[in-house]
Every structure is written in structure tokens, then in C-alpha cells.
Design an enzyme around this catalytic site. Structure first.
Site, PDB file in Angstrom:
ATOM      1  CD  GLU A 141      -2.686  -1.394  -0.144  1.00 31.64           C
ATOM      2  OE1 GLU A 141      -3.062  -0.058  -0.468  1.00 31.64           O
ATOM      3  OE2 GLU A 141      -3.005  -2.283  -0.447  1.00 31.64           O
ATOM      4  CD  GLU A 215      -3.385  -3.299  -7.031  1.00 28.47           C
ATOM      5  OE1 GLU A 215      -2.988  -3.887  -5.961  1.00 28.47           O
ATOM      6  OE2 GLU A 215      -4.090  -2.328  -6.739  1.00 28.47           O
TER       7      GLU A 215
END
Length: 306
Positions: A141, A215
């Protein structure tokens, strides 16, 4: 300030190309609306207001949608300690830390830049992961924040949001007001709905293509920063397996924010070769982490905590 997360030139190129294409689409979209609605002032005011709101308040909207709240060190000392350590290693500003009281295991980052970022984890995630696995997820993150792709995906999604709202507005106007509308007005509304639907579809595909790559980039950056790709692989396997067991009806309310999540709230692998998915498949992510593990000479096998 440049963080120690490895820069990703391919991610930067993809973000630039996506924003450029969406920018062209945005100009064409606004021009079409001005021609159809014959009011450039109205279109410009609404577009600028919604873009500004999405850019400045996206973190608050995401936290509200995920029922997250900002937490201090006294409440979650271990969570803060992991983020402090990762930020020190990465040489980046510490984001605001938030926790969502949701049983669904997940995490997300949001915010317009590294100095105004939020990292939020759910209690479901905190209760399932080992410390090394949690570190891998948080590094993932934080890499989104460091690479600034959180801000890009927020701005990029703006056009799709506007187009989607116009489609819904035009549809309900036709359904509930069609009998009172003359033929010319009906033609204009049909044209607006058609243009908006096309813009929504194109932006939908562009954003998802960027999202899938970002991602993979975040997985790479997290694995390289922590030096433990196997721990991240273990977290991915565990979280994806747990999500697959959660009833679909419990996931639908949060699926609008899938592009921001660590792993999508789908409950099952997406079909159609992942064309409509915000994330690459679990197999793709584990394969990449396996390669990084081999390159780093990590002792633990991917998929098991190191």
C-alpha cells in the site's frame, strides 16, 4: 521527496499514457455535452466542481465508504510501529493511519499525494495475518503512495464517474419523464446517454488496464523493499482464500472501490481473461513473487510466510 521504493519506469509510462488518453476523451466528452446541451457554462462548472471534489476529498469518501476511522498510536501500537518502520526504510512521509471495523480482510491507500495520504486496514485483515504478512501488505500500500499511482487512479476514475452519473440521470429522466418530453428533447437525451455510455466504457477499460499493472508494480516494490516476497505471497493467498468464502451479498457494497484494494472483493477469480478486473489474477501475482524470491535467494518458498 524521492522515496527508496524502486522507481518503475513502465508504471510511469503507463500512467502518463492513460492520463493522456483519458484527457483526450475528457475533452471530446465535454465538447459533445456542450454541443448537445447548448450550455458550456453549466457543463464546465459541473465538471470542474466534481473533479475538484474527487481530487481533494477522495480520501474522506473512501474512508466513509469503508467505515474507516483514523486511529492513534495508543489504539493500534503494533500497526503504527510497522508503518513507522516501513516509512523509515523507504524514506517517505508517514501517512495517516486508519482502521475499518469490517470483517472483510483487505487494505487500501488513498490521497492526492504522499503528504496527504491515508493507509487503511480492516480489522478482518489485522486478525488474520502474521506480522511478516502484514508488513508485506502495508509495504504494498505504501508503494502505491510513493509511486503516486493512487492520485492517478483517483483522477483517472473521475471521467468514468461523471459519465456513469450522466447515463443514470438520462436513463431515469427518460423512464420517468418521457411522456412529458417533446421529440427533440428526447433525441438530445438519447444522444447524451449514448455519448456518456461510450465514454464510460472506454474509461472503464483504460482504468482497469492501468490498475492491473499498478498492482503488479506494487507487489514488486513491496517484495524488494521488505526482502520477503514469500510473506507477501502468503498474505495474498490467505486473503484471497478468505474473500472467496465471504457471501457475495456482503461484498457488493464495497466493490465500487475495488481498484483501491489490496485484493479485489470478488469472492472468486474474474472471468473473461481478467479484462474487466481491477487486479491481475492471484496466479500472476504469485508467479511474479516467486521469481523475485528466487532472485533474492530467499529461503522460504513463495506462498509461505518467511
Amino acid at each position: 521527496m524521492q522515496s527508496r521504493f524502486r522507481s518503475d519506469r513502465r508504471l510511469t509510462v503507463r500512467m502518463t499514457v492513460t492520463l493522456f488518453l483519458l484527457g483526450l476523451l475528457y475533452v471530446a466528452f465535454v465538447a459533445a455535452l456542450i454541443v448537445l446541451l447548448k450550455s458550456w457554462v453549466l457543463v464546465a462548472v459541473v465538471a470542474v466542481a466534481m473533479l475538484g471534489a474527487q481530487y481533494w476529498f477522495s480520501d474522506r469518501v473512501a474512508l466513509f465508504a469503508m467505515r474507516g476511522r483514523v486511529v492513534e498510536r495508543e489504539e493500534y501500537p503494533e500497526l503504527h510501529a510497522v508503518i513507522d518502520r516501513l516509512c523509515a526504510i523507504a524514506d517517505m512521509p508517514k501517512p495517516v493511519v486508519a482502521v475499518s471495523q469490517m470483517g472483510m480482510p483487505n487494505a487500501f491507500a488513498t490521497g492526492r499525494n504522499p503528504d496527504h495520504a491515508v493507509v487503511c486496514v480492516t480489522t478482518g485483515l489485522l486478525g488474520r495475518l502474521e506480522p511478516a504478512e502484514l508488513e508485506g501488505v502495508l509495504a504494498h500500500e505504501l508503494s502505491h503512495v510513493a509511486h503516486k499511482d493512487v492520485a492517478v487512479i483517483t483522477v483517472a476514475s473521475f471521467l468514468g464517474v461523471i459519465a456513469g452519473l450522466i447515463v443514470r440521470f438520462a436513463f431515469y429522466s427518460q423512464v420517468f419523464g418521457g411522456a412529458r418530453r417533446d421529440q427533440n428533447a428526447a433525441v438530445v437525451f438519447a444522444a447524451v446517454m449514448g455519448v456518456s455510455a461510450a465514454v464510460y466504457a472506454i474509461s472503464f477499460l483504460l482504468i482497469r488496464a492501468l490498475s492491473r499493472y499498478r498492482e503488479l508494480a506494487a507487489d514488486r516494490a513491496a517484495a524488494q523493499l521488505t526482502g520477503r516476497p514469500s510473506a507477501l505471497a502468503s498474505a495474498l493467498t490467505k486473503v484471497s482464500g478468505d474473500l472467496a468464502r465471504i457471501p457475495s451479498k456482503d461484498l457488493r457494497t464495497v466493490q465500487a472501490f475495488n481498484a483501491f484494494y489490496f485484493t479485489p472483493a470478488l469472492g472468486a477469480e474474474p472471468g473473461l481473461a481478467g479484462l474487466f478486473s481491477t487486479h491481475p489474477s492471484l496466479e500472476q501475482r504469485l508467479t511474479q513473487l516467486g521469481r523475485i524470491s528466487a532472485e533474492l535467494g530467499e529461503a522460504a518458498a513463495p506462498g509461505k510466510a518467511g
